[in-house]
Motif scaffolding. Structure first.
Motif, PDB file in Angstrom:
ATOM      1  N   THR A   1      27.028  -1.943 -91.214  1.00 45.44           N
ATOM      2  CA  THR A   1      27.853  -2.360 -90.075  1.00 45.44           C
ATOM      3  C   THR A   1      27.046  -3.106 -89.013  1.00 45.44           C
ATOM      4  OG1 THR A   1      27.525  -0.214 -89.002  1.00 45.44           O
ATOM      5  CG2 THR A   1      29.485  -0.468 -90.388  1.00 45.44           C
ATOM      6  N   GLY A   2      25.771  -3.288 -89.250  1.00 45.83           N
ATOM      7  CA  GLY A   2      24.924  -3.997 -88.291  1.00 45.83           C
ATOM      8  C   GLY A   2      23.582  -3.322 -88.172  1.00 45.83           C
ATOM      9  N   SER A   3      22.923  -3.550 -87.058  1.00 42.79           N
ATOM     10  CA  SER A   3      21.642  -2.900 -86.824  1.00 42.79           C
ATOM     11  C   SER A   3      21.460  -2.654 -85.333  1.00 42.79           C
ATOM     12  CB  SER A   3      20.487  -3.749 -87.367  1.00 42.79           C
ATOM     13  OG  SER A   3      20.472  -5.009 -86.732  1.00 42.79           O
ATOM     14  N   GLN A   4      20.612  -1.687 -85.054  1.00 42.45           N
ATOM     15  CA  GLN A   4      20.309  -1.318 -83.670  1.00 42.45           C
ATOM     16  C   GLN A   4      18.865  -1.728 -83.393  1.00 42.45           C
ATOM     17  OE1 GLN A   4      20.617   2.878 -82.978  1.00 42.45           O
ATOM     18  NE2 GLN A   4      20.733   2.626 -80.772  1.00 42.45           N
ATOM     19  N   ILE A   5      18.654  -2.401 -82.279  1.00 45.60           N
ATOM     20  CA  ILE A   5      17.317  -2.874 -81.910  1.00 45.60           C
ATOM     21  C   ILE A   5      16.751  -1.941 -80.846  1.00 45.60           C
ATOM     22  CG2 ILE A   5      15.970  -4.780 -80.978  1.00 45.60           C
ATOM     23  CD1 ILE A   5      18.146  -6.655 -82.063  1.00 45.60           C
ATOM     24  N   ALA A   6      15.578  -1.392 -81.122  1.00 47.10           N
ATOM     25  CA  ALA A   6      14.915  -0.475 -80.199  1.00 47.10           C
ATOM     26  C   ALA A   6      14.121  -1.266 -79.151  1.00 47.10           C
ATOM     27  CB  ALA A   6      13.992   0.464 -80.972  1.00 47.10           C
ATOM     28  N   ALA A   7      13.601  -0.553 -78.176  1.00 46.35           N
ATOM     29  CA  ALA A   7      12.817  -1.172 -77.101  1.00 46.35           C
ATOM     30  C   ALA A   7      11.585  -1.891 -77.635  1.00 46.35           C
ATOM     31  CB  ALA A   7      12.411  -0.115 -76.074  1.00 46.35           C
ATOM     32  N   ASP A   8      11.018  -1.387 -78.760  1.00 47.21           N
ATOM     33  CA  ASP A   8       9.840  -2.033 -79.348  1.00 47.21           C
ATOM     34  C   ASP A   8      10.225  -3.136 -80.341  1.00 47.21           C
ATOM     35  OD1 ASP A   8      10.809  -0.605 -81.478  1.00 47.21           O
ATOM     36  OD2 ASP A   8       8.933   0.453 -81.897  1.00 47.21           O
ATOM     37  N   TYR A   9      11.502  -3.507 -80.371  1.00 47.44           N
ATOM     38  CA  TYR A   9      12.070  -4.546 -81.221  1.00 47.44           C
ATOM     39  C   TYR A   9      12.125  -4.179 -82.697  1.00 47.44           C
ATOM     40  CZ  TYR A   9      11.769  -7.325 -77.016  1.00 47.44           C
ATOM     41  OH  TYR A   9      11.904  -7.770 -75.742  1.00 47.44           O
ATOM     42  N   SER A  10      11.889  -2.920 -83.020  1.00 45.80           N
ATOM     43  CA  SER A  10      12.125  -2.481 -84.392  1.00 45.80           C
ATOM     44  C   SER A  10      13.632  -2.338 -84.584  1.00 45.80           C
ATOM     45  CB  SER A  10      11.404  -1.162 -84.673  1.00 45.80           C
ATOM     46  OG  SER A  10      11.942  -0.139 -83.853  1.00 45.80           O
ATOM     47  N   THR A  11      14.079  -2.490 -85.814  1.00 49.08           N
ATOM     48  CA  THR A  11      15.515  -2.387 -86.074  1.00 49.08           C
ATOM     49  C   THR A  11      15.815  -1.208 -86.984  1.00 49.08           C
ATOM     50  OG1 THR A  11      15.371  -3.891 -87.950  1.00 49.08           O
ATOM     51  CG2 THR A  11      15.886  -4.873 -85.823  1.00 49.08           C
ATOM     52  N   THR A  12      16.960  -0.615 -86.757  1.00 49.65           N
ATOM     53  CA  THR A  12      17.467   0.470 -87.592  1.00 49.65           C
ATOM     54  C   THR A  12      18.829   0.042 -88.122  1.00 49.65           C
ATOM     55  OG1 THR A  12      16.368   2.094 -86.187  1.00 49.65           O
ATOM     56  CG2 THR A  12      18.115   2.906 -87.635  1.00 49.65           C
ATOM     57  N   PRO A  13      18.987   0.009 -89.458  1.00 49.21           N
ATOM     58  CA  PRO A  13      20.290  -0.388 -89.990  1.00 49.21           C
ATOM     59  C   PRO A  13      21.357   0.663 -89.668  1.00 49.21           C
ATOM     60  CG  PRO A  13      18.783   0.202 -91.768  1.00 49.21           C
ATOM     61  CD  PRO A  13      18.012   0.284 -90.492  1.00 49.21           C
ATOM     62  N   LEU A  14      22.549   0.186 -89.365  1.00 52.27           N
ATOM     63  CA  LEU A  14      23.690   1.067 -89.111  1.00 52.27           C
ATOM     64  C   LEU A  14      24.668   0.921 -90.274  1.00 52.27           C
ATOM     65  CD1 LEU A  14      24.268   0.192 -85.352  1.00 52.27           C
ATOM     66  CD2 LEU A  14      23.016   2.143 -86.275  1.00 52.27           C
ATOM     67  N   HIS A  15      25.298   2.016 -90.652  1.00 54.87           N
ATOM     68  CA  HIS A  15      26.223   1.977 -91.784  1.00 54.87           C
ATOM     69  C   HIS A  15      27.312   3.022 -91.612  1.00 54.87           C
ATOM     70  CE1 HIS A  15      23.167   4.983 -92.863  1.00 54.87           C
ATOM     71  NE2 HIS A  15      24.204   5.636 -93.338  1.00 54.87           N
ATOM     72  N   GLU A  16      28.359   2.855 -92.417  1.00 56.38           N
ATOM     73  CA  GLU A  16      29.381   3.888 -92.513  1.00 56.38           C
ATOM     74  C   GLU A  16      29.464   4.298 -93.982  1.00 56.38           C
ATOM     75  OE1 GLU A  16      33.506   2.725 -91.912  1.00 56.38           O
ATOM     76  OE2 GLU A  16      32.991   0.639 -92.296  1.00 56.38           O
ATOM     77  N   ASP A  17      29.630   5.583 -94.229  1.00 56.07           N
ATOM     78  CA  ASP A  17      29.738   6.098 -95.589  1.00 56.07           C
ATOM     79  C   ASP A  17      31.208   6.313 -95.921  1.00 56.07           C
ATOM     80  OD1 ASP A  17      26.732   8.185 -95.749  1.00 56.07           O
ATOM     81  OD2 ASP A  17      27.010   6.024 -95.839  1.00 56.07           O
ATOM     82  N   ILE A  18      31.663   5.707 -97.036  1.00 56.88           N
ATOM     83  CA  ILE A  18      33.057   5.774 -97.448  1.00 56.88           C
ATOM     84  C   ILE A  18      33.117   6.377 -98.849  1.00 56.88           C
ATOM     85  CG2 ILE A  18      35.138   4.406 -97.896  1.00 56.88           C
ATOM     86  CD1 ILE A  18      33.770   2.203 -96.116  1.00 56.88           C
ATOM     87  N   PRO A  19      33.818   7.512 -99.038  1.00 59.83           N
ATOM     88  CA  PRO A  19      33.961   8.072-100.389  1.00 59.83           C
ATOM     89  C   PRO A  19      34.829   7.147-101.253  1.00 59.83           C
ATOM     90  CG  PRO A  19      34.957   9.528 -98.730  1.00 59.83           C
ATOM     91  CD  PRO A  19      34.467   8.319 -98.025  1.00 59.83           C
ATOM     92  N   VAL A  20      34.366   6.859-102.473  1.00 57.64           N
ATOM     93  CA  VAL A  20      35.101   5.991-103.401  1.00 57.64           C
ATOM     94  C   VAL A  20      35.017   6.566-104.809  1.00 57.64           C
ATOM     95  CG1 VAL A  20      34.777   3.860-102.067  1.00 57.64           C
ATOM     96  CG2 VAL A  20      33.063   4.523-103.750  1.00 57.64           C
ATOM     97  N   LEU A  21      35.874   6.074-105.695  1.00 52.38           N
ATOM     98  CA  LEU A  21      35.799   6.366-107.115  1.00 52.38           C
ATOM     99  C   LEU A  21      35.428   5.067-107.816  1.00 52.38           C
ATOM    100  CD1 LEU A  21      38.950   8.607-107.595  1.00 52.38           C
ATOM    101  CD2 LEU A  21      36.554   9.320-107.680  1.00 52.38           C
ATOM    102  N   ILE A  22      34.456   5.129-108.722  1.00 56.48           N
ATOM    103  CA  ILE A  22      33.967   3.924-109.389  1.00 56.48           C
ATOM    104  C   ILE A  22      33.934   4.109-110.900  1.00 56.48           C
ATOM    105  CG2 ILE A  22      32.613   3.132-107.418  1.00 56.48           C
ATOM    106  CD1 ILE A  22      30.118   4.272-108.739  1.00 56.48           C
ATOM    107  N   ASP A  23      34.011   3.003-111.599  1.00 57.68           N
ATOM    108  CA  ASP A  23      33.867   2.952-113.047  1.00 57.68           C
ATOM    109  C   ASP A  23      32.476   2.378-113.308  1.00 57.68           C
ATOM    110  OD1 ASP A  23      33.950   2.451-115.763  1.00 57.68           O
ATOM    111  OD2 ASP A  23      35.707   1.161-115.695  1.00 57.68           O
ATOM    112  N   ILE A  24      31.582   3.200-113.856  1.00 67.60           N
ATOM    113  CA  ILE A  24      30.192   2.805-114.089  1.00 67.60           C
ATOM    114  C   ILE A  24      30.026   2.414-115.551  1.00 67.60           C
ATOM    115  CG2 ILE A  24      27.781   3.538-113.973  1.00 67.60           C
ATOM    116  CD1 ILE A  24      28.808   5.824-112.090  1.00 67.60           C
TER     117      ILE A  24
END
Length: 129
Positions: free
Chosen positions: A26-49
């Motif tokens: 969903t994007g990323s968060q930038i810290a004061a030291d300019y490092s980035t942390t990825p942001l995400h959302e977890d969605i339960p799904v059913l898949i065919d593997i």
């Protein structure tokens, strides 16, 4: 018409759908030291593997790539990393690992179903969102 639901009713007798988590970036968060942390959302799904056959990997140019790949059918949509659009980088959590969406082979409708190539990354980590 929801083709994924229609066909999955038939194919699940041979290859049952597996529970997974779609980790949508969903994007990323930038810290004061300019490092980035990825942001995400977890969605339960059913898949065919399914296995990713060598002929398919050769067709998309990944035959010599080191790693383990699978073909996944997913009801909904997922995205590969797109730096120009600043989006994507989605992954799926299943079989005890995180699998990066590396290729979109087919995408039907805005949110109907898709066929993906995923590549094993690392053992699953717990959700931080």
């Amino acid at each position: 018409m929801n083709l994924f639901s229609l066909t999955s009713n038939v194919t699940t007798t041979i290859n049952p759908l597996q529970p997974a988590i779609l980790r949508r970036m969903t994007g990323s968060q930038i810290a004061a030291d300019y490092s980035t942390t990825p942001l995400h959302e977890d969605i339960p799904v059913l898949i065919d593997i399914q296995p990713a056959p060598a002929t398919l990997l050769q067709l998309i140019g990944d035959i010599a790539q080191q790693g383990e790949s699978r073909t996944v059918f997913l009801q909904g949509s997922a995205h590969t990393l797109s730096r120009p659009l600043q989006s994507g980088g989605d992954s799926l959590l299943f079989e005890g690992s995180e699998w990066l969406v590396t290729k979109i082979l087919e995408q039907w409708g805005a949110n109907e179903w898709c066929r993906l190539i995923v590549t094993r990354q690392i053992p699953c980590r717990q959700s931080s969102s």
